[in-house]
Design a protein around this motif. Sequence first.
Motif, PDB file in Angstrom:
ATOM      1  N   ALA A 153      -5.882  -6.205  -2.846  1.00 32.64           N
ATOM      2  CA  ALA A 153      -4.434  -6.429  -2.836  1.00 32.64           C
ATOM      3  C   ALA A 153      -4.085  -7.613  -3.731  1.00 32.64           C
ATOM      4  O   ALA A 153      -3.063  -7.604  -4.423  1.00 32.64           O
ATOM      5  CB  ALA A 153      -3.954  -6.683  -1.410  1.00 32.64           C
ATOM      6  N   ALA A 166      -4.141  -6.356  -7.305  1.00 35.57           N
ATOM      7  CA  ALA A 166      -2.980  -5.503  -7.577  1.00 35.57           C
ATOM      8  C   ALA A 166      -1.727  -6.354  -7.742  1.00 35.57           C
ATOM      9  O   ALA A 166      -0.894  -6.112  -8.622  1.00 35.57           O
ATOM     10  CB  ALA A 166      -2.797  -4.490  -6.455  1.00 35.57           C
ATOM     11  N   ASP A 178       3.165  -4.209 -11.618  1.00 33.08           N
ATOM     12  CA  ASP A 178       3.362  -2.764 -11.515  1.00 33.08           C
ATOM     13  C   ASP A 178       2.307  -2.004 -12.305  1.00 33.08           C
ATOM     14  O   ASP A 178       2.265  -2.094 -13.533  1.00 33.08           O
ATOM     15  CB  ASP A 178       4.736  -2.383 -12.057  1.00 33.08           C
ATOM     16  CG  ASP A 178       5.855  -3.013 -11.259  1.00 33.08           C
ATOM     17  OD1 ASP A 178       5.817  -2.912 -10.020  1.00 33.08           O
ATOM     18  OD2 ASP A 178       6.774  -3.588 -11.878  1.00 33.08           O
ATOM     19  N   VAL A 179       1.487  -1.230 -11.600  1.00 32.09           N
ATOM     20  CA  VAL A 179       0.442  -0.448 -12.272  1.00 32.09           C
ATOM     21  C   VAL A 179       1.047   0.860 -12.780  1.00 32.09           C
ATOM     22  O   VAL A 179       1.741   1.563 -12.044  1.00 32.09           O
ATOM     23  CB  VAL A 179      -0.740  -0.199 -11.317  1.00 32.09           C
ATOM     24  CG1 VAL A 179      -1.738   0.776 -11.925  1.00 32.09           C
ATOM     25  CG2 VAL A 179      -1.419  -1.528 -10.991  1.00 32.09           C
ATOM     26  N   VAL A 215      -7.396  -0.117 -15.074  1.00 32.71           N
ATOM     27  CA  VAL A 215      -6.101  -0.157 -14.398  1.00 32.71           C
ATOM     28  C   VAL A 215      -5.158  -0.915 -15.324  1.00 32.71           C
ATOM     29  O   VAL A 215      -5.473  -2.021 -15.766  1.00 32.71           O
ATOM     30  CB  VAL A 215      -6.217  -0.865 -13.032  1.00 32.71           C
ATOM     31  CG1 VAL A 215      -4.846  -0.984 -12.381  1.00 32.71           C
ATOM     32  CG2 VAL A 215      -7.165  -0.088 -12.118  1.00 32.71           C
ATOM     33  N   SER A 275      -1.238  -2.390 -16.068  1.00 35.66           N
ATOM     34  CA  SER A 275       0.126  -2.680 -15.644  1.00 35.66           C
ATOM     35  C   SER A 275       1.031  -2.552 -16.860  1.00 35.66           C
ATOM     36  O   SER A 275       0.582  -2.221 -17.959  1.00 35.66           O
ATOM     37  CB  SER A 275       0.207  -4.085 -15.060  1.00 35.66           C
ATOM     38  OG  SER A 275       0.016  -5.027 -16.088  1.00 35.66           O
ATOM     39  N   GLU A 313       1.156   4.051  -9.129  1.00 36.54           N
ATOM     40  CA  GLU A 313       1.826   3.051  -8.292  1.00 36.54           C
ATOM     41  C   GLU A 313       1.158   2.890  -6.930  1.00 36.54           C
ATOM     42  O   GLU A 313       1.375   1.904  -6.231  1.00 36.54           O
ATOM     43  CB  GLU A 313       3.310   3.399  -8.124  1.00 36.54           C
ATOM     44  CG  GLU A 313       3.602   4.722  -7.424  1.00 36.54           C
ATOM     45  CD  GLU A 313       3.626   5.936  -8.357  1.00 36.54           C
ATOM     46  OE1 GLU A 313       3.135   5.826  -9.524  1.00 36.54           O
ATOM     47  OE2 GLU A 313       4.111   6.996  -7.926  1.00 36.54           O
ATOM     48  N   VAL A 364      -1.709   2.028  -6.467  1.00 34.39           N
ATOM     49  CA  VAL A 364      -2.538   0.814  -6.534  1.00 34.39           C
ATOM     50  C   VAL A 364      -1.763  -0.388  -5.997  1.00 34.39           C
ATOM     51  O   VAL A 364      -2.335  -1.271  -5.351  1.00 34.39           O
ATOM     52  CB  VAL A 364      -3.043   0.558  -7.970  1.00 34.39           C
ATOM     53  CG1 VAL A 364      -3.799  -0.769  -8.059  1.00 34.39           C
ATOM     54  CG2 VAL A 364      -3.928   1.708  -8.436  1.00 34.39           C
ATOM     55  N   ASN A 365      -0.456  -0.411  -6.239  1.00 36.62           N
ATOM     56  CA  ASN A 365       0.362  -1.491  -5.684  1.00 36.62           C
ATOM     57  C   ASN A 365       0.711  -1.245  -4.218  1.00 36.62           C
ATOM     58  O   ASN A 365       0.795  -2.181  -3.431  1.00 36.62           O
ATOM     59  CB  ASN A 365       1.670  -1.638  -6.482  1.00 36.62           C
ATOM     60  CG  ASN A 365       1.422  -2.026  -7.931  1.00 36.62           C
ATOM     61  OD1 ASN A 365       1.612  -1.216  -8.823  1.00 36.62           O
ATOM     62  ND2 ASN A 365       0.969  -3.252  -8.157  1.00 36.62           N
ATOM     63  N   PRO A 402      -3.491  -0.713  -1.994  1.00 33.06           N
ATOM     64  CA  PRO A 402      -4.659  -0.984  -2.854  1.00 33.06           C
ATOM     65  C   PRO A 402      -6.001  -0.874  -2.128  1.00 33.06           C
ATOM     66  O   PRO A 402      -6.975  -0.423  -2.731  1.00 33.06           O
ATOM     67  CB  PRO A 402      -4.415  -2.418  -3.358  1.00 33.06           C
ATOM     68  CG  PRO A 402      -3.442  -3.017  -2.396  1.00 33.06           C
ATOM     69  CD  PRO A 402      -2.590  -1.876  -1.923  1.00 33.06           C
TER      70      PRO A 402
END
Lengths: 121, 384
Positions: free
Chosen positions: A23, A26, A31-32, A53, A55, A82, A84-85, A88
Amino acid sequence: MHFTKDHEWVELDGDVATVGITAYAAGQLGDVVFVEVPEIGKALKAGDGMAVVESVKAASDVYAPVSGEVVAANGDLPGTPEMVNQDPERGAWIARIKVADKSQVDALMDRPAYEAFLDTL
Amino acid sequence: MSDQPLKRTPLHPAHQALGARFVPFAGYDMPVQYAGGVLAEHRWTREHAGLFDVSHMGPAVLTLDEPTGDADADHAAVAAALEPLVPGDIVGLKRGQQRYTLLLNASGGVIDDLMVARPLDEGRQGSLYLVVNAGTKEGDFALIGQAAAGKATLHPLAGHALVALQGPEAAAVLEALLPEAADLVFMQTAVMHWQGEELTVSRSGYTGEDGFEILVADAAAPALWARLLDDARVRAIGLGARDSLRLEAGLPLYGHDLDETVSPVEAGLAFALSKRRRLAGDFPGAARLQAELDAGPSRVRVGLKVQGAPAREGAQIADADGRIVGRVTSGGFSPSLSAPIALGFVPPALSHPGCVLNVIVRGKAQPAEVAPLPFVAHRYARKA
């Protein structure tokens, strides 16, 4: 769950390690918008780049925390980066690795040690 | 890297209070994003109004040393002191008109891009209001100061903050504070007053949206920032979204898409070569630029819609046969298009919209199609 200094998490179930980014990582990325997951069957050494990954601003490599063979990859991530955010350390797992040497996992940080490490950053 | 401590704008405490994440940028500690994140900030600006701290940039006033009191003669004289450095028609600016222009080197490369405005007020004729980029301001100021020496003097506006209010609701927001703002159209400027403070307001920006850039004294900047943010239509926006907004708008970023090796003709900025100046050929690098206009440049700036991972600055561009034909100069993810986009330079034969190229990302070729610029339509408040 165990953690690396590069902010990957590892959850071992039998000899299969599920891997993702923390986390904290992330949050740092923001923003991924893009995730590239590894191919199934790929042999990885601990420290190898296994995923990417990205962003809005930058690309970030995800390194294999342990050596082994990729036995599964999260096929939902490329279409919904998203996650991932949003989740995570669970839903946004990246790959499962069949580990060659489980002691590699034990050598990683546990959660209190990782949190103490984050406090030093 | 410099050991100098990072400079802070007068709005730094306000950014901290908003939970900003900071990055070093051109020697300043600047907010790259706030709590909402880059995507939300980008979309907010496209739909409502975004407030940006751009105080790292370089505002300055070039003032005639010996004004005659004849407003038009004094304007012509101060404009003539700047014109040898730029290809724009500065003498021909109307009162209150702003123009995008370029500082060029002897070979026609871009030293910087900047805004130049002729003041609206009778009492300010014989001066020009300039805004240059953050990373180049020291060099720009020295160059302009030397070129104008004996005729005019450059006064960098230290002690001032610069904020930008951008988006479709920016005009309604600003008019609530400054009713005269409604009188400005795109690329016009005027001095206004708010709570006894003098503000220099321009209807311009670098997001592709309607909006304003406002120069305010340091001491009054936090109050103006807070007052604008009090409006529910306004949110603070960081440099991250500023970059994705200008990328979608197809606007080049100095130090990335523009530098001293790039000519304005290559960069798609031939509009900045004003007709009078082009015919006279009296600006740095005029011979090269005229030749490029006549015969076509060897490379041109294009927009690319990328499939797969975002192609970042430095990524190579290959043609259908795998030959390297160019390089990405800025790239990222377009929140409005939900896809990666990029700017880069390619030979003119490969620059037509629809031309299918590849970008090389981490060793892999990914399809990238030339797209018309801007990627997202501009919505400037032009004269009706």
